[in-house]
Design an enzyme around this catalytic site. Structure first.
Site, PDB file in Angstrom:
ATOM      1  CE  LYS A  76      -4.022   1.721   2.574  1.00 39.81           C
ATOM      2  NZ  LYS A  76      -4.838   1.628   3.792  1.00 39.81           N
ATOM      3  CB  SER A 151      -7.388   3.596   2.885  1.00 36.56           C
ATOM      4  OG  SER A 151      -7.277   2.758   4.113  1.00 36.56           O
ATOM      5  CB  SER A 175      -8.054   0.516   5.350  1.00 33.38           C
ATOM      6  OG  SER A 175      -9.150   1.249   5.579  1.00 33.38           O
TER       7      SER A 175
HETATM    8  N1  GLN Z   1     -13.099   4.037   6.675  1.00 34.23           N
HETATM    9  C1  GLN Z   1     -12.573   4.218   7.909  1.00 34.23           C
HETATM   10  C2  GLN Z   1     -12.233   5.864   7.193  1.00 34.23           C
HETATM   11  O1  GLN Z   1     -12.083   6.808   6.422  1.00 34.23           O
HETATM   12  C3  GLN Z   1     -11.511   3.703   7.958  1.00 34.23           C
HETATM   13  C4  GLN Z   1     -10.548   3.547   7.153  1.00 34.23           C
HETATM   14  C5  GLN Z   1      -8.792   3.131   7.477  1.00 34.23           C
HETATM   15  O2  GLN Z   1      -9.223   2.016   7.819  1.00 34.23           O
HETATM   16  N2  GLN Z   1      -7.843   3.403   6.801  1.00 34.23           N
HETATM   17  O3  GLN Z   1     -11.284   6.878   8.276  1.00 34.23           O
END
Ligand code: GLN
Length: 483
Positions: A76, A151, A175
């Site tokens: 990532k 994400s 995410s």
């Molecule tokens: N959807 C969550 C957010 O927008 C989690 C994102 C993540 O785990 N990086 O914060």
């Protein structure tokens, strides 16, 4: 060759059926051919990959072995990679080449893993659809008109499309698990502190945790083995021995106590997903597990608490991007304030700016007690609920997401609608617990995930339960059409 799992690749390399260089070339060609449909990579590192593959083949020829020696993966794009663009999905870091490798990157490279590239992601890991990336949205290989989740959506889409066998992700509120669910993968968020955050660009430091995305639990065990462990460079990394995760995959589920929280099945959950979750429970019962209804009474407060704590920490973490030291700088600033304002205003996208504003507000004098402190107290209540539940059960099971993947753009005008998709995943981050999502079936041709949660440092238990389930089901073997 692209259909092979990590475990099969490890065996193939050990048996000299193919070399790492051959495999790497096949996968790079596949990425070049198919990724334009998906947009799952931000950067490809072909030269590095071929150098690492040849080095791994040479190490093997010299008698070395190891499950990750010569295995292609991707990171990532928030894991720092020395000399390689590390963008975090943001215009702010579009020109940023990291001066060092993240601990996760360095450990996997030392184990012989081959880095094919850096995967697309929501900007600064904020999102659940992978639509907030400066590099454009990622498409779900199960239906190119749908989001892959976020994400870590680039890692998920790439692995689901068989562009590579596994990839790293990070999970601040879901995410890893949520994109795993939406693309039919297995993804594991480890216990907070299990995997080093050094060199992992911070979103919300008390919640962020790196982990593996792969097709099977067996493969997650292999990748986690290479990622986990104490790191003196990360003050929140925990000095606990790392068990042999692959060795934990042969436990019987006889008598395993599974807790199913009644709060998970309220309004908001797609009833077709509820049915699939109940089917997975039945499957585990056949393997000897005992199911019990439990309660997590403070779950309803998790989203509001998370969406105060995460933006608060993000507003602090992202203050380092000031146009002076890293990344984007605006043209012709007239003075220092103009430099700050325009560099940040032009460098950050709308979702990141929204969260910085919410976070700065929640931390400001007069509001700190009302929002941040209150959210921290709720966080403790949520943790206490889990501790009470784990006195009665060994794992907690439920849906990973309330809905399957949605159409690209469908939730863009309503950020809160996207925040609600995190309802089942964020509690594990607030409590620091390990969680895993695995394939559990399909709704309208789109994958659905079942989530398992376990007590601290019981990643091995999660992987074992998922592996036993995968030995008796075939959801995880389904391949999206065209890939
Ligand atoms: N959807 C969550 C957010 O927008 C989690 C994102 C993540 O785990 N990086 O914060």
């Amino acid at each position: 060759m692209h259909q092979l799992t990590l475990a099969e690749i490890a065996r193939g390399l050990a048996d000299k059926k193919f070399s790492s260089e051959e495999l790497t070339k096949v996968l790079l060609a596949r990425i070049a051919q198919l990724d334009p449909q998906l947009n799952s990579f931000i950067s490809l590192t072909e030269d590095l990959a071929l150098t690492q593959a040849k080095a791994a083949d040479a190490r093997r020829a010299n008698g070395e072995s190891g499950a990750l020696l010569g295995t292609p993966i991707a990171h990532k794009d928030l894991f720092c990679t020395q000399g390689i663009r590390t963008s975090c999905g943001s215009k702010m870091l579009d020109n940023f080449k990291a001066p060092y490798d993240a601990t996760v990157v360095a450990r996997l490279a030392a184990a012989g893993a081959v880095t094919l590239g850096k995967t697309n992601m929501d900007e600064f890991a904020m999102g659940s659809a992978n639509e907030s990336s400066y590099y454009g949205a990622v498409k779900n290989p199960w239906n190119l008109e749908y989001v892959p989740g976020g994400s870590s959506g680039g890692s998920a889409a790439a692995v689901a499309a068989r562009l590579l066998p596994a990839a790293t992700g990070t999970d601040t509120g879901g995410s890893i698990r949520q994109p795993a669910a939406l693309t039919n993968l297995t993804g594991l968020k480890p216990t907070y502190g299990r995997v080093s955050r050094w060199g992992m660009i911070a979103y919300a430091s008390s919640l962020d945790q790196g982990g593996p995305l792969a097709r099977t639990a067996e493969d997650c065990a292999i990748l986690l083995q290479g990622m986990a462990g104490f790191d003196p460079n990360d003050s929140t990394s925990i000095d606990e021995p790392v068990p042999d995760y692959s060795a934990s995959l042969n436990g019987s589920l006889q008598g395993l106590r599974i807790g199913v929280p009644k709060e998970y099945f309220g309004a908001g959950l797609d009833p077709r997903i509820a049915d699939l979750i109940h089917n997975s429970v039945k499957e585990l019962e056949k393997l000897g597990a005992v199911v019990k209804e439990i309660s997590l009474p403070n779950m309803q407060h998790a989203i509001p608490a998370y969406y105060v704590i995460a933006p608060a920490e993000a507003s602090s973490n992202l203050s380092r991007f000031d146009g002076v030291r890293f990344g984007y700088r605006c043209e012709n600033p007239v003075n220092l304030m103009d430099l700050y304002k325009r560099s940040r205003g032009e460098g950050f996208g709308p979702e990141v700016q929204r969260r910085i504003m919410v976070g700065a507000y929640a931390l400001s004098a007069g509001y700190y007690d009302a929002y941040y402190l209150k959210a921290q107290k709720i966080r403790r209540l949520i943790k206490n609920d889990f501790m009470a539940a784990f006195n009665e059960v060994d794992i907690i099971l439920g849906p990973t997401t309330p809905n399957p993947a949605w159409k690209l753009g469908a939730k863009n005008s309503d950020p809160v609608a996207a925040y609600l998709e995190d309802v089942y995943t964020i509690t594990a981050n607030l409590a620091g617990l390990p969680g895993l999502s695995m394939p559990a079936g399909f709704v309208d041709g789109l994958p659905v995930g079942v989530q398992l949660l376990a007590p601290y440092f019981q990643e091995g238990r999660l992987l074992n339960v998922a592996h036993q389930y995968q030995l008796h089901t075939d959801w995880h073997t389904r391949t999206p059409q065209g890939f």
